[in-house]
Write an enzyme that holds these catalytic residues in place. Structure first.
Site, PDB file in Angstrom:
ATOM      1  N   LYS A 122      46.761 -21.283  96.759  1.00  0.00           N
ATOM      2  CA  LYS A 122      46.330 -20.026  97.366  1.00  0.00           C
ATOM      3  C   LYS A 122      45.616 -20.248  98.706  1.00  0.00           C
ATOM      4  O   LYS A 122      44.905 -19.368  99.193  1.00  0.00           O
ATOM      5  CB  LYS A 122      45.403 -19.280  96.405  1.00  0.00           C
ATOM      6  CG  LYS A 122      46.032 -19.009  95.040  1.00  0.00           C
ATOM      7  CD  LYS A 122      45.042 -18.380  94.077  1.00  0.00           C
ATOM      8  CE  LYS A 122      45.632 -18.240  92.682  1.00  0.00           C
ATOM      9  NZ  LYS A 122      44.676 -17.637  91.717  1.00  0.00           N
TER      10      LYS A 122
ATOM     11  N   HIS B 161      33.727  -6.705 111.274  1.00  0.00           N
ATOM     12  CA  HIS B 161      33.965  -7.767 110.294  1.00  0.00           C
ATOM     13  C   HIS B 161      34.909  -8.840 110.823  1.00  0.00           C
ATOM     14  O   HIS B 161      35.428  -9.642 110.052  1.00  0.00           O
ATOM     15  CB  HIS B 161      34.511  -7.178 108.991  1.00  0.00           C
ATOM     16  CG  HIS B 161      33.584  -6.191 108.345  1.00  0.00           C
ATOM     17  ND1 HIS B 161      32.305  -6.527 107.948  1.00  0.00           N
ATOM     18  CD2 HIS B 161      33.745  -4.874 108.034  1.00  0.00           C
ATOM     19  CE1 HIS B 161      31.717  -5.460 107.420  1.00  0.00           C
ATOM     20  NE2 HIS B 161      32.562  -4.454 107.463  1.00  0.00           N
TER      21      HIS B 161
ATOM     22  N   PRO C 206      44.038 -12.519  96.631  1.00  0.00           N
ATOM     23  CA  PRO C 206      45.415 -12.888  96.950  1.00  0.00           C
ATOM     24  C   PRO C 206      45.890 -14.091  96.145  1.00  0.00           C
ATOM     25  O   PRO C 206      45.158 -15.064  95.966  1.00  0.00           O
ATOM     26  CB  PRO C 206      45.344 -13.216  98.439  1.00  0.00           C
ATOM     27  CG  PRO C 206      44.186 -12.426  98.941  1.00  0.00           C
ATOM     28  CD  PRO C 206      43.188 -12.427  97.817  1.00  0.00           C
ATOM     29  N   GLU C 207      47.110 -14.002  95.656  1.00  0.00           N
ATOM     30  CA  GLU C 207      47.721 -15.097  94.933  1.00  0.00           C
ATOM     31  C   GLU C 207      48.738 -15.779  95.845  1.00  0.00           C
ATOM     32  O   GLU C 207      48.832 -15.463  97.034  1.00  0.00           O
ATOM     33  CB  GLU C 207      48.353 -14.580  93.639  1.00  0.00           C
ATOM     34  CG  GLU C 207      47.329 -13.937  92.704  1.00  0.00           C
ATOM     35  CD  GLU C 207      47.931 -13.458  91.392  1.00  0.00           C
ATOM     36  OE1 GLU C 207      49.005 -13.952  91.000  1.00  0.00           O
ATOM     37  OE2 GLU C 207      47.322 -12.579  90.746  1.00  0.00           O
TER      38      GLU C 207
ATOM     39  N   ARG D 285      39.315 -11.461  82.215  1.00  0.00           N
ATOM     40  CA  ARG D 285      40.297 -10.841  83.099  1.00  0.00           C
ATOM     41  C   ARG D 285      41.160  -9.857  82.326  1.00  0.00           C
ATOM     42  O   ARG D 285      41.418 -10.021  81.141  1.00  0.00           O
ATOM     43  CB  ARG D 285      41.195 -11.903  83.736  1.00  0.00           C
ATOM     44  CG  ARG D 285      40.441 -12.919  84.559  1.00  0.00           C
ATOM     45  CD  ARG D 285      41.397 -13.839  85.276  1.00  0.00           C
ATOM     46  NE  ARG D 285      40.705 -14.893  85.996  1.00  0.00           N
ATOM     47  CZ  ARG D 285      41.299 -15.744  86.818  1.00  0.00           C
ATOM     48  NH1 ARG D 285      42.603 -15.649  87.023  1.00  0.00           N
ATOM     49  NH2 ARG D 285      40.617 -16.679  87.436  1.00  0.00           N
TER      50      ARG D 285
END
Length: 297
Positions: free
Chosen positions: A58, A104, A2-3, A287
């Site tokens: 973030k 989880h 997530p950004e 990336r």
């Protein structure tokens, strides 16, 4: 991972349900996530009032009434959901009845409201790449996660003059320079690719090429700065991007991915009006970079 827009979306989703409630119990179902959980985590937070939810880069911040904030990083697969005993009394609009896999569920915030109405906020993380920590807000800049972070791509702190100062003399490729969290905090791979496309700039352009001899930004850097601010604002408005495991606090998905112009569109036609190019993928600093070599120069 997530950004900034994804974390901002989660913050906005959780805030109506968490702010103003008291943390009656922090239930820890394991002692670690990516890193060990803080020592005496449950004891130190029991009975504290949640005064606000905030965000830095973030990181999600749960601000308590004793000047301490719980720092939460979602990692690759972390998500939150909200459960109330009386669903009709659930504050805000964010609710997900069940996790995708409750085994989880690692950290559960047991909360009570002014009327004593119970509510649970549950952190679920299958891959356990996320983490939680505690930090005194007055010393936040000393914490390893926040030390040296640059300005955010929202608000007035980010402008072309600032980027010119950071890029002057820097031979580093433009995309790599933009991913440096000490330059811009919270900006990640997806939105850098999208901003560079909007500004018609090659990700391989040396950062210094956007600064003139006097150290001032050239017009292209002005365009890039505006593109960064715009793409982040649009992504927040859309609720972030649903790639891999990102999920909002209400269980729904973000939809900015439907607005991608280059990211994850390898082999597809460029969307720049009049451009006949094709989106290509290359690797930079480990990336994936998506760009149109025809109109991004």
């Amino acid at each position: 991972m997530p950004e900034l827009p994804e974390v901002e979306t989660v913050k906005r989703g959780l805030a109506p349900s968490m702010e103003g409630r008291r943390l009656t119990r922090l239930e820890l179902r394991r002692t670690d996530l990516r890193f060990p959980l803080p020592v005496d985590f449950a004891a130190r937070t029991q009975g504290r009032l949640i005064v606000s939810l905030s965000r830095r880069a973030k990181y999600l911040l749960i601000d308590l009434d004793d000047g301490v904030s719980i720092v939460s990083h979602l990692g690759m697969s972390g998500s939150y959901r909200i459960e109330a005993a009386n669903e009709t009394g659930l504050p805000g609009q964010f609710h997900m009845a069940r996790s995708r896999d409750e085994k989880h569920d690692h950290v559960i915030f047991h909360l009570s409201g002014p009327e004593g109405d119970p509510l649970r906020v549950i952190y679920n993380d299958p891959r356990r790449f996320g983490f939680m920590d505690m930090v005194e807000r007055r010393h936040m800049d000393r914490h390893a996660a926040f030390a040296g972070l640059g300005p955010e791509p929202v608000g007035n702190a980010l402008d072309a003059d600032y980027l010119a100062f950071r890029f002057k003399g820097k031979a580093q490729p433009l995309k790599t320079a933009l991913l440096d969290q000490k330059v811009i905090a919270g900006l990640g791979n997806i939105y850098v690719c999208e901003a560079l496309w909007r500004a018609h700039l090659s990700p391989e352009t040396p950062a210094r090429a956007l600064v003139n001899a006097e150290g001032k930004p050239v017009a292209a850097l002005e365009d890039l700065t505006q593109a960064i601010r715009t793409v982040i604002a649009e992504a927040i408005e859309a609720g972030g991007s649903s790639l891999r495991d990102h999920i909002q606090a209400d269980g729904s998905l973000g939809y900015f991915q439907h607005s991608f112009n280059v990211y994850d569109r390898e082999g597809e036609a460029c969307r720049t009006p009049g451009c006949t190019g094709t989106v290509e993928r290359m690797t930079q600093a480990g990336r994936s970079t998506f760009h149109c070599p025809q109109c991004q120069r």
